[in-house]
Design a protein around this motif. Sequence first.
Motif, PDB file in Angstrom:
ATOM      1  N   PRO A  20      17.414 -12.462  30.226  1.00 42.54           N
ATOM      2  CA  PRO A  20      17.303 -13.417  31.341  1.00 42.54           C
ATOM      3  C   PRO A  20      18.306 -14.568  31.251  1.00 42.54           C
ATOM      4  CG  PRO A  20      15.139 -12.999  30.360  1.00 42.54           C
ATOM      5  CD  PRO A  20      16.164 -12.335  29.488  1.00 42.54           C
ATOM      6  N   ILE A  21      18.630 -14.984  30.053  1.00 39.40           N
ATOM      7  CA  ILE A  21      19.630 -16.038  29.880  1.00 39.40           C
ATOM      8  C   ILE A  21      20.993 -15.511  30.311  1.00 39.40           C
ATOM      9  CG2 ILE A  21      20.845 -17.488  28.194  1.00 39.40           C
ATOM     10  CD1 ILE A  21      18.173 -17.477  26.552  1.00 39.40           C
ATOM     11  N   ASP A  22      21.337 -14.316  29.862  1.00 42.88           N
ATOM     12  CA  ASP A  22      22.620 -13.712  30.211  1.00 42.88           C
ATOM     13  C   ASP A  22      22.762 -13.567  31.725  1.00 42.88           C
ATOM     14  OD1 ASP A  22      24.614 -11.196  30.420  1.00 42.88           O
ATOM     15  OD2 ASP A  22      24.862 -12.147  28.462  1.00 42.88           O
ATOM     16  N   LEU A  23      21.725 -13.068  32.378  1.00 42.12           N
ATOM     17  CA  LEU A  23      21.779 -12.888  33.829  1.00 42.12           C
ATOM     18  C   LEU A  23      21.893 -14.231  34.555  1.00 42.12           C
ATOM     19  CD1 LEU A  23      19.174 -10.016  34.289  1.00 42.12           C
ATOM     20  CD2 LEU A  23      21.675  -9.832  34.192  1.00 42.12           C
ATOM     21  N   ALA A  24      21.201 -15.244  34.053  1.00 43.78           N
ATOM     22  CA  ALA A  24      21.286 -16.579  34.662  1.00 43.78           C
ATOM     23  C   ALA A  24      22.692 -17.166  34.496  1.00 43.78           C
ATOM     24  CB  ALA A  24      20.240 -17.506  34.053  1.00 43.78           C
ATOM     25  N   ILE A  25      23.302 -16.941  33.343  1.00 40.52           N
ATOM     26  CA  ILE A  25      24.656 -17.444  33.115  1.00 40.52           C
ATOM     27  C   ILE A  25      25.654 -16.710  34.003  1.00 40.52           C
ATOM     28  CG2 ILE A  25      26.520 -17.570  31.395  1.00 40.52           C
ATOM     29  CD1 ILE A  25      24.284 -18.418  29.377  1.00 40.52           C
ATOM     30  N   ARG A  26      25.445 -15.422  34.218  1.00 39.06           N
ATOM     31  CA  ARG A  26      26.318 -14.672  35.130  1.00 39.06           C
ATOM     32  C   ARG A  26      26.243 -15.248  36.541  1.00 39.06           C
ATOM     33  NH1 ARG A  26      28.559 -10.526  32.988  1.00 39.06           N
ATOM     34  NH2 ARG A  26      27.862 -10.037  30.898  1.00 39.06           N
ATOM     35  N   ASP A  27      25.043 -15.588  36.974  1.00 35.95           N
ATOM     36  CA  ASP A  27      24.884 -16.188  38.294  1.00 35.95           C
ATOM     37  C   ASP A  27      25.557 -17.560  38.344  1.00 35.95           C
ATOM     38  OD1 ASP A  27      23.756 -16.217  40.994  1.00 35.95           O
ATOM     39  OD2 ASP A  27      22.445 -17.794  40.201  1.00 35.95           O
ATOM     40  N   TRP A  28      25.349 -18.356  37.327  1.00 37.23           N
ATOM     41  CA  TRP A  28      25.954 -19.682  37.227  1.00 37.23           C
ATOM     42  C   TRP A  28      27.481 -19.573  37.259  1.00 37.23           C
ATOM     43  CZ3 TRP A  28      24.917 -22.941  32.185  1.00 37.23           C
ATOM     44  CH2 TRP A  28      25.464 -24.229  32.320  1.00 37.23           C
ATOM     45  N   ALA A  29      28.032 -18.579  36.577  1.00 36.55           N
ATOM     46  CA  ALA A  29      29.492 -18.406  36.497  1.00 36.55           C
ATOM     47  C   ALA A  29      30.115 -18.141  37.859  1.00 36.55           C
ATOM     48  CB  ALA A  29      29.820 -17.266  35.534  1.00 36.55           C
ATOM     49  N   ARG A  30      29.333 -17.654  38.793  1.00 36.71           N
ATOM     50  CA  ARG A  30      29.863 -17.418  40.154  1.00 36.71           C
ATOM     51  C   ARG A  30      30.227 -18.726  40.842  1.00 36.71           C
ATOM     52  NH1 ARG A  30      25.226 -14.414  42.872  1.00 36.71           N
ATOM     53  NH2 ARG A  30      26.248 -15.463  44.557  1.00 36.71           N
ATOM     54  N   ARG A  31      29.657 -19.837  40.400  1.00 41.17           N
ATOM     55  CA  ARG A  31      29.875 -21.129  41.059  1.00 41.17           C
ATOM     56  C   ARG A  31      30.571 -22.172  40.178  1.00 41.17           C
ATOM     57  NH1 ARG A  31      25.177 -19.137  41.983  1.00 41.17           N
ATOM     58  NH2 ARG A  31      23.998 -20.392  40.531  1.00 41.17           N
ATOM     59  N   ASP A  32      30.854 -21.824  38.933  1.00 38.20           N
ATOM     60  CA  ASP A  32      31.430 -22.801  38.004  1.00 38.20           C
ATOM     61  C   ASP A  32      32.526 -22.108  37.190  1.00 38.20           C
ATOM     62  OD1 ASP A  32      31.849 -24.320  35.548  1.00 38.20           O
ATOM     63  OD2 ASP A  32      30.030 -25.438  36.062  1.00 38.20           O
ATOM     64  N   GLU A  33      33.766 -22.523  37.411  1.00 33.81           N
ATOM     65  CA  GLU A  33      34.904 -21.857  36.765  1.00 33.81           C
ATOM     66  C   GLU A  33      34.876 -21.985  35.242  1.00 33.81           C
ATOM     67  OE1 GLU A  33      37.792 -19.396  36.036  1.00 33.81           O
ATOM     68  OE2 GLU A  33      36.946 -19.618  38.037  1.00 33.81           O
ATOM     69  N   ALA A  34      34.421 -23.113  34.712  1.00 32.49           N
ATOM     70  CA  ALA A  34      34.346 -23.271  33.250  1.00 32.49           C
ATOM     71  C   ALA A  34      33.338 -22.293  32.658  1.00 32.49           C
ATOM     72  CB  ALA A  34      33.987 -24.707  32.886  1.00 32.49           C
ATOM     73  N   ALA A  58      32.498 -19.466  34.101  1.00 33.01           N
ATOM     74  CA  ALA A  58      33.112 -18.152  34.313  1.00 33.01           C
ATOM     75  C   ALA A  58      34.095 -17.832  33.185  1.00 33.01           C
ATOM     76  CB  ALA A  58      33.807 -18.104  35.669  1.00 33.01           C
ATOM     77  N   GLU A  59      34.846 -18.827  32.751  1.00 32.10           N
ATOM     78  CA  GLU A  59      35.783 -18.623  31.652  1.00 32.10           C
ATOM     79  C   GLU A  59      35.035 -18.316  30.353  1.00 32.10           C
ATOM     80  OE1 GLU A  59      39.000 -17.744  29.711  1.00 32.10           O
ATOM     81  OE2 GLU A  59      39.011 -18.166  31.854  1.00 32.10           O
ATOM     82  N   ARG A  60      33.946 -19.003  30.127  1.00 34.40           N
ATOM     83  CA  ARG A  60      33.125 -18.739  28.938  1.00 34.40           C
ATOM     84  C   ARG A  60      32.557 -17.317  28.998  1.00 34.40           C
ATOM     85  NH1 ARG A  60      30.040 -21.912  24.745  1.00 34.40           N
ATOM     86  NH2 ARG A  60      30.921 -23.684  25.834  1.00 34.40           N
ATOM     87  N   LEU A  61      32.044 -16.924  30.149  1.00 35.89           N
ATOM     88  CA  LEU A  61      31.494 -15.580  30.323  1.00 35.89           C
ATOM     89  C   LEU A  61      32.585 -14.528  30.109  1.00 35.89           C
ATOM     90  CD1 LEU A  61      29.163 -13.690  31.101  1.00 35.89           C
ATOM     91  CD2 LEU A  61      29.788 -14.074  33.495  1.00 35.89           C
ATOM     92  N   ARG A  62      33.779 -14.783  30.611  1.00 41.05           N
ATOM     93  CA  ARG A  62      34.898 -13.860  30.422  1.00 41.05           C
ATOM     94  C   ARG A  62      35.185 -13.671  28.932  1.00 41.05           C
ATOM     95  NH1 ARG A  62      37.143 -15.986  33.811  1.00 41.05           N
ATOM     96  NH2 ARG A  62      37.911 -15.997  35.069  1.00 41.05           N
ATOM     97  N   ARG A  63      35.170 -14.759  28.180  1.00 41.75           N
ATOM     98  CA  ARG A  63      35.408 -14.676  26.741  1.00 41.75           C
ATOM     99  C   ARG A  63      34.329 -13.834  26.060  1.00 41.75           C
ATOM    100  NH1 ARG A  63      35.894 -20.120  25.097  1.00 41.75           N
ATOM    101  NH2 ARG A  63      33.685 -20.271  24.647  1.00 41.75           N
ATOM    102  N   VAL A  64      33.075 -14.064  26.426  1.00 42.36           N
ATOM    103  CA  VAL A  64      31.969 -13.304  25.843  1.00 42.36           C
ATOM    104  C   VAL A  64      32.082 -11.828  26.220  1.00 42.36           C
ATOM    105  CG1 VAL A  64      29.458 -12.963  25.980  1.00 42.36           C
ATOM    106  CG2 VAL A  64      30.390 -15.256  25.627  1.00 42.36           C
ATOM    107  N   ASP A  65      32.310 -11.560  27.493  1.00 40.67           N
ATOM    108  CA  ASP A  65      32.426 -10.171  27.940  1.00 40.67           C
ATOM    109  C   ASP A  65      33.626  -9.475  27.303  1.00 40.67           C
ATOM    110  OD1 ASP A  65      30.112 -10.338  29.424  1.00 40.67           O
ATOM    111  OD2 ASP A  65      31.121 -10.347  31.380  1.00 40.67           O
TER     112      ASP A  65
END
Length: 193
Positions: free
Chosen positions: A100-114, A116-123
């Motif tokens: 649930p945390i991962d999915l929430a962060i994915r949703d958050w990344a759609r609206r926040d570029e910083a 999104a960059e963190r999610l890109r690094r993790v992915d």
Amino acid sequence: MGAVRTPRDRWIEEGLRALAAGGGPDAVRIETLAKQLGVTKGGFYGYFADRDALLEAMLDAWERESIDDVLDRIEREGGDPKTKIQRAGMLTLSDDRLLPIDLAIRDWARRDEAVAERLRRVDNRRMALLREMIGTFCSDPDEVEARSMLAFCVAIGEHFIAADYHGLTRAEVRARAADLLLDRDRKAPRDGR
């Protein structure tokens, strides 16, 4: 005797819980977290300059737990590459806590570029593990890339699919998809053919 302060990690954990419960980062409110923790919000400022500092600490904790801790655990527990891939997926994207945390962060990344960059690094780190492990039994680099992408798509995307599976359970379909992607021996068909 002074009052016992609420540990920093409890603020972070409560923030992650609020994020995962819905409402995204807007659900992470200092006053609400303090109430959930049963403390006053004054203790918060002993650890964090502001709400943004808490949000950053939450992202740090998620990244550490979902990448570094998972990689440490799969190496510690050992096994062949296929077992390691499956264990990493189970620890990260099938877990009642991290998913649930991962999915929430994915949703958050759609609206926040910083974010999104963190999610890109993790992915990218997750994809690197998939490439490395799949590369041990598949020699074609294009196929390694395709299998890695498909495995990741199944792990993330299956949580958003509401379809029926024609006599199979979601777990059975997921297991068969893993068999195909990881080039494991095919299980006997359910109708005996």
